[in-house]
Design a protein around this motif. Structure first.
Motif, PDB file in Angstrom:
ATOM      1  N   TYR A 215      56.630 -34.303  37.915  1.00 19.33           N
ATOM      2  CA  TYR A 215      56.151 -34.801  36.794  1.00 19.33           C
ATOM      3  C   TYR A 215      54.867 -34.311  36.449  1.00 19.33           C
ATOM      4  O   TYR A 215      53.751 -34.189  37.498  1.00 19.33           O
TER       5      TYR A 215
ATOM      6  N   MET B 276      51.302 -34.579  35.067  1.00 12.43           N
ATOM      7  CA  MET B 276      50.302 -35.686  34.632  1.00 12.43           C
ATOM      8  C   MET B 276      49.108 -35.108  34.224  1.00 12.43           C
ATOM      9  O   MET B 276      48.135 -34.686  35.066  1.00 12.43           O
TER      10      MET B 276
ATOM     11  N   LEU C  89      53.063 -33.829  39.763  1.00  9.96           N
ATOM     12  CA  LEU C  89      53.358 -34.445  40.772  1.00  9.96           C
ATOM     13  C   LEU C  89      54.628 -34.102  41.459  1.00  9.96           C
ATOM     14  O   LEU C  89      55.881 -34.272  40.827  1.00  9.96           O
TER      15      LEU C  89
ATOM     16  N   VAL D 105      57.643 -34.755  43.161  1.00  4.80           N
ATOM     17  CA  VAL D 105      58.651 -35.605  43.706  1.00  4.80           C
ATOM     18  C   VAL D 105      59.741 -35.568  44.555  1.00  4.80           C
ATOM     19  O   VAL D 105      59.934 -36.096  45.475  1.00  4.80           O
TER      20      VAL D 105
ATOM     21  N   SER E 142      61.124 -45.629  50.804  1.00  5.79           N
ATOM     22  CA  SER E 142      59.978 -46.683  50.480  1.00  5.79           C
ATOM     23  C   SER E 142      59.840 -46.560  49.213  1.00  5.79           C
ATOM     24  O   SER E 142      60.184 -45.500  48.692  1.00  5.79           O
ATOM     25  N   SER E 143      59.020 -47.406  48.580  1.00  5.96           N
ATOM     26  CA  SER E 143      58.443 -47.209  47.158  1.00  5.96           C
ATOM     27  C   SER E 143      57.775 -46.013  46.722  1.00  5.96           C
ATOM     28  O   SER E 143      56.925 -45.636  47.696  1.00  5.96           O
ATOM     29  N   GLY E 144      58.493 -45.175  45.921  1.00  5.95           N
ATOM     30  CA  GLY E 144      57.606 -43.998  45.431  1.00  5.95           C
ATOM     31  C   GLY E 144      58.125 -42.596  46.184  1.00  5.95           C
ATOM     32  O   GLY E 144      57.614 -41.597  45.934  1.00  5.95           O
ATOM     33  N   SER E 145      59.222 -43.095  47.024  1.00 12.09           N
ATOM     34  CA  SER E 145      59.876 -41.696  47.728  1.00 12.09           C
ATOM     35  C   SER E 145      60.666 -40.871  46.988  1.00 12.09           C
ATOM     36  O   SER E 145      61.108 -39.679  47.187  1.00 12.09           O
ATOM     37  N   GLY E 146      60.942 -41.220  45.723  1.00 12.35           N
ATOM     38  CA  GLY E 146      61.611 -40.275  44.769  1.00 12.35           C
ATOM     39  C   GLY E 146      63.070 -40.645  44.485  1.00 12.35           C
ATOM     40  O   GLY E 146      63.848 -40.102  43.953  1.00 12.35           O
ATOM     41  N   LYS E 147      63.469 -42.217  45.044  1.00  9.20           N
ATOM     42  CA  LYS E 147      64.844 -42.521  44.851  1.00  9.20           C
ATOM     43  C   LYS E 147      65.484 -42.618  43.519  1.00  9.20           C
ATOM     44  O   LYS E 147      66.480 -42.056  43.164  1.00  9.20           O
ATOM     45  N   SER E 148      64.652 -43.154  42.632  1.00 13.90           N
ATOM     46  CA  SER E 148      64.717 -43.463  41.204  1.00 13.90           C
ATOM     47  C   SER E 148      65.229 -42.272  40.386  1.00 13.90           C
ATOM     48  O   SER E 148      65.989 -42.088  39.687  1.00 13.90           O
ATOM     49  N   THR E 149      64.142 -41.469  40.677  1.00  5.22           N
ATOM     50  CA  THR E 149      64.075 -39.822  40.171  1.00  5.22           C
ATOM     51  C   THR E 149      65.317 -39.214  40.548  1.00  5.22           C
ATOM     52  O   THR E 149      65.978 -38.740  39.601  1.00  5.22           O
TER      53      THR E 149
END
Ligand code: ADP
Ligand code: MG
Length: 229
Positions: A11, A13, A18, A20, A39-46
């Protein structure tokens, strides 16, 4: 059914960027039920958004049902999404001023189906999630678990080959979470291919395979014996 090779995504910025997803390889066969953990921020949703053709990869290869997903026009992307994919989200994403039946029928409207056909199919899928008595209720008259069932019925209405769920139990208590997972297991038993993003261990153990992401890299990818309740 799904093949991803050496996928990278960053991404922008401002001046910096970043990184990801850093070289993801993932193959999923028809009939699998896969948890994408991390964990949160590990790139799952991406990753799930790229798989769902909601976002584009920077480099690497992605084929879905033997079709290369690359440089698609917005129209083509929407076509593939409608044809292949069903989505379930943590926050349900139901339309508040439409009742349960209308919410489920909406994707069929976008597919250009006739009103009567839409209503019949929507009712069939509401029945399947055990909510036929709730068809005329608005989302705010339903519990969290019921809302998620409506969202699942909506995702199934267009008969997608692949169901994508991003933290589908993230807003639910643990008993309701397990109920929703049991229902997803039942769908998988019937042959539906399902990918579930979660950061909860007990949810991942109800799948058949766990892919563990850390800082944009797959740390572990293993088949497991699925927990059944
Ligand atoms: P997860 O779902 O595992 O919590 P995400 O895929 O949402 O992780 O996010 C991974 C990283 O990418 C996070 O650092 C997040 O802040 C960042 N990120 C996600 N989406 C965007 C975006 N649209 N623009 C910029 N940064 C983003
Ligand atoms: Mg996420």
């Amino acid at each position: 059914m799904l093949k991803i090779n050496n996928l990278h995504k960053s991404y922008k910025m401002g001046d910096s960027s970043l990184h990801v997803l850093k070289g993801i390889d993932l193959h999923v066969d028809k009939g699998e039920m896969v948890a994408i953990m991390g964990s949160s921020g590990s790139g799952k949703s991406t990753l799930l958004n790229i798989i769902g053709i909601l976002d584009e990869l920077d480099s690497g290869e992605y084929t879905l049902d033997d079709i290369e997903i690359k440089d698609l026009t917005e129209k083509k992307a929407a076509q593939y999404r409608n044809k292949f994919l069903g989505f379930v989200f943590q926050s349900f994403n139901l339309i508040n001023f439409k009742n349960a039946l209308e919410n489920v029928a909406l994707p069929l409207y976008y597919q250009g189906q006739k009103r009567k056909e839409r209503q019949e199919k929507a009712m069939f899928h509401l029945e399947k999630v055990g909510l036929s008595d709730w068809s005329t209720h608005l989302p705010n008259e339903l519990s969290g678990g019921q809302k998620q069932r409506v969202a699942i019925a909506r995702a199934l209405a267009a008969e997608p080959k692949l169901l994508l769920a991003d933290e589908p139990t993230g807003a639910l208590d643990s008993a309701t979470s397990h109920e929703i997972m049991q229902f997803l297991q039942q769908l998988n038993d019937e042959g539906k291919t399902i990918l579930i993003v979660t950061h909860e261990e007990d949810i991942s153990l109800m799948c058949k395979r766990i892919v563990r992401l850390k800082d944009g890299v797959i740390m572990e990818d293993k088949k497991i014996k699925q927990n059944r309740l």
